[in-house]
Design a protein around this motif. Structure first.
Motif, mmCIF file in Angstrom:
data_model
loop_
_atom_site.group_PDB
_atom_site.id
_atom_site.type_symbol
_atom_site.label_atom_id
_atom_site.label_comp_id
_atom_site.label_asym_id
_atom_site.label_seq_id
_atom_site.Cartn_x
_atom_site.Cartn_y
_atom_site.Cartn_z
ATOM 1 N N VAL A 203 0.856 -1.188 0.000
ATOM 2 C CA VAL A 203 0.000 0.000 0.000
ATOM 3 C C VAL A 203 0.895 1.242 0.000
ATOM 4 O O VAL A 203 1.835 1.344 0.814
ATOM 5 N N ASP A 204 0.585 2.198 -0.909
ATOM 6 C CA ASP A 204 1.404 3.412 -0.975
ATOM 7 C C ASP A 204 0.874 4.451 0.020
ATOM 8 O O ASP A 204 -0.044 4.170 0.806
ATOM 9 N N TRP B 97 -0.926 6.987 -0.384
ATOM 10 C CA TRP B 97 -2.327 7.412 -0.610
ATOM 11 C C TRP B 97 -3.357 6.277 -0.339
ATOM 12 O O TRP B 97 -4.527 6.452 -0.580
ATOM 13 N N ASP C 141 -3.449 3.379 -1.837
ATOM 14 C CA ASP C 141 -3.708 2.529 -2.998
ATOM 15 C C ASP C 141 -2.678 1.402 -3.066
ATOM 16 O O ASP C 141 -1.577 1.487 -2.508
ATOM 17 N N ARG D 96 0.058 -0.908 -4.879
ATOM 18 C CA ARG D 96 1.031 -0.876 -5.972
ATOM 19 C C ARG D 96 1.970 -2.077 -5.802
ATOM 20 O O ARG D 96 1.964 -2.732 -4.762
ATOM 21 N N SER E 236 -9.268 -5.212 -6.137
ATOM 22 C CA SER E 236 -10.359 -4.279 -5.856
ATOM 23 C C SER E 236 -10.637 -4.275 -4.363
ATOM 24 O O SER E 236 -10.273 -5.210 -3.640
ATOM 25 N N ARG F 255 -12.818 1.729 -3.497
ATOM 26 C CA ARG F 255 -11.613 1.922 -4.303
ATOM 27 C C ARG F 255 -11.903 1.521 -5.748
ATOM 28 O O ARG F 255 -12.698 0.616 -6.015
ATOM 29 N N GLU F 256 -11.232 2.221 -6.649
ATOM 30 C CA GLU F 256 -11.327 1.853 -8.050
ATOM 31 C C GLU F 256 -10.545 0.566 -8.283
ATOM 32 O O GLU F 256 -9.455 0.384 -7.728
ATOM 33 N N TYR G 215 -8.044 -2.064 -9.605
ATOM 34 C CA TYR G 215 -6.706 -1.957 -10.169
ATOM 35 C C TYR G 215 -6.492 -3.194 -11.040
ATOM 36 O O TYR G 215 -6.142 -4.255 -10.553
ATOM 37 N N SER H 157 -2.791 -1.040 6.110
ATOM 38 C CA SER H 157 -4.048 -0.754 5.424
ATOM 39 C C SER H 157 -5.179 -1.438 6.181
ATOM 40 O O SER H 157 -5.014 -2.559 6.685
ATOM 41 N N THR I 13 -8.164 -1.737 4.618
ATOM 42 C CA THR I 13 -9.051 -2.183 3.535
ATOM 43 C C THR I 13 -8.886 -3.680 3.300
ATOM 44 O O THR I 13 -7.759 -4.191 3.274
ATOM 45 N N TRP J 75 -8.805 -6.117 0.725
ATOM 46 C CA TRP J 75 -8.629 -6.164 -0.719
ATOM 47 C C TRP J 75 -8.992 -7.544 -1.269
ATOM 48 O O TRP J 75 -8.754 -8.563 -0.638
#
Length: 443
Positions: free
Chosen positions: A49-50, A52, A54, A56, A78, A82-83, A85, A131, A133, A135
């Motif tokens: 997780v970066d 922001w 998100d 990567r 996803s 979140r959009e 990826y 994070s 989230t 995922w």
């Protein structure tokens, strides 16, 4: 046999082929899923997780197909809010993810979300470090290669099992054909007997059918014996009737004034001969019908009750083994005992003794003694008395066939009749030997 073999071969091959197809198809799919799971684990291991929030990758994935548009291999990450990826290979498409459940372990399923490209999908929910989230990592691959491998395996199985089934069917046909060859030889031998007049199957045949041939030969011998007995009976009856008929013909031709008396006498003689041969024929027929059995005691009691009503002044005694049984039909046993007991009462002096199973040591035969207190029969006349029509005392009514019927019927069943002198009563003693029930078939 060939139809049954074909049905069983088809059932077993279809069942075995179906099981083998499922096992191989499952193994191919398991290998395919293992590759997807390997990619999924590599994807998770390379993700972070970066700043922001998100996802990567800190290292690139080695499979170049993820960079080729519509390559058939895709991944997507996803998360809620979140959009997605996606991999470059998805281009403008998105993998549909069902967020209504959580997959802490890899979850495999088939998907038809791309109309022209069925997919095999694996997904897993992961919370990355730094994070909050949850995922969803998804890896998908087109099923084209997987379906091709399964179809190829299935085609090989179908052709292999078809050839195997055909080979087994041919072997079953050949086995049935050559296995039944001895029976065709037996059939040919029987046809040869009918066309060439042979009376036995003499051709050497395999061991498998020798018992059948032995039984056929035994049946033929039995039939020949019965036919010979029938011819003998017919000849004897014809010979016995020839003389009375000749006498009647000559008397009628000569207009004998005593013709009516002669007809009565000669017709009675013919009737006696007919009754004698009918008794023999009935005994032969009943003997061939199966395993016979009769209780001696009950038969003797039945005969004594009937004879007692005729000879009321005669004393009858019955003694011996009440459970004795002989291998003879009850009607024939009644006829034998009836003739013997009636003769003893007729020619005796008023006493008749009947002893059942007089020699119990003999395990093969049951001996029945019939004694009277009459004049007896001289030794020189004992053989002649068994001839048809032979009588020593012509002063009493009779046909002279009683002892002849007794001897003939007893011999038909394997028994014997002998005459002797009664030690207790002083008159005639008749020794009747009949096979015990159960020993006739064994012997």
């Amino acid at each position: 046999m060939m139809v049954i073999a074909a049905v069983w071969i088809a059932v077993l091959l279809v069942g075995g082929g179906f099981a083998l197809d499922r096992a191989l198809a499952r193994q191919v799919q398991t290998n395919f899923d293992d590759q997807l799971e390997y990619v999924l684990n590599a994807l998770i291991a390379s993700a972070e997780v970066d700043d922001w929030g998100d996802v990567r990758f800190y290292r690139s994935l080695g499979d170049q197909r993820f960079l080729e548009v519509n390559s058939g291999v895709y991944w997507q990450i996803s998360g809620p809010g979140r959009e997605p990826y996606p991999s470059r290979s998805l281009w403008d498409r998105t993998l549909e993810v069902d967020g209504s459940h959580i997959d802490d372990e890899p979850h495999f399923y088939d998907s038809e979300q791309f109309a022209d490209e069925p997919l095999r999908v694996v997904e897993r929910n992961i919370i990355l470090p730094d994070s909050d989230t949850r995922w969803t990592f998804t890896v998908a691959s087109a099923r084209e290669e997987l379906d091709f491998q399964i179809a190829r395996i299935r085609s090989i199985l179908i052709w292999s099992f078809a050839v195997l089934g055909l080979g087994l069917l041919i072997m079953a046909v050949l086995q049935s054909y050559y296995g039944l060859q001895p029976l065709r030889r037996v059939r040919a031998a029987i046809q040869s007997m009918r066309s060439e007049g042979a009376n036995r199957i003499e051709e050497p045949l395999p061991l498998e059918v020798e018992p059948l041939v032995d039984e056929i030969n035994a049946l033929l011998a039995h039939s020949e014996k019965q036919a010979e007995e029938a011819r003998t009976h017919a000849g004897n009856l014809a010979h016995a009737l020839k003389t009375p008929l000749t006498v009647l013909t000559n008397a009628a031709t000569a207009h004998d004034p005593k013709l009516s008396d002669l007809v009565c006498r000669e017709t009675k003689t013919m009737q006696r001969h007919v009754e004698h041969h009918l008794a023999r024929a009935r005994a032969v027929g009943r003997r061939a019908s199966g395993h016979a059995r009769a209780d001696v005691w009950s038969s003797a009691e039945s005969v004594l009750r009937a004879v007692t009503r005729i000879y009321e002044n005669t004393r009858f005694d019955l003694d011996g083994n009440r459970s004795a049984a002989v291998a003879i039909e009850r009607q024939d046993l009644d006829e034998i005992l009836g003739n013997l007991i009636e003769n003893a009462a007729k020619y005796g002096g008023g006493s008749v003794f009947v002893t059942v199973d007089a020699d119990p040591i003999d395990i093969d035969h049951c001996t029945i003694w019939v004694e009277d207190d009459g004049m007896g029969i001289p030794d020189a006349e004992r053989d002649r008395i068994f001839d048809r029509g032979a009588r020593l005392d012509t002063g009493k009514p009779g046909t002279g066939l009683g002892l002849a019927i007794v001897r003939d019927v007893a011999e038909i069943y394997g028994g014997t009749v002998e005459l002797g002198e009664s030690e207790d009563l002083g008159g005639l003693m008749v020794y009747l030997k009949l096979p015990r029930a159960g020993t006739a078939a064994e012997s």
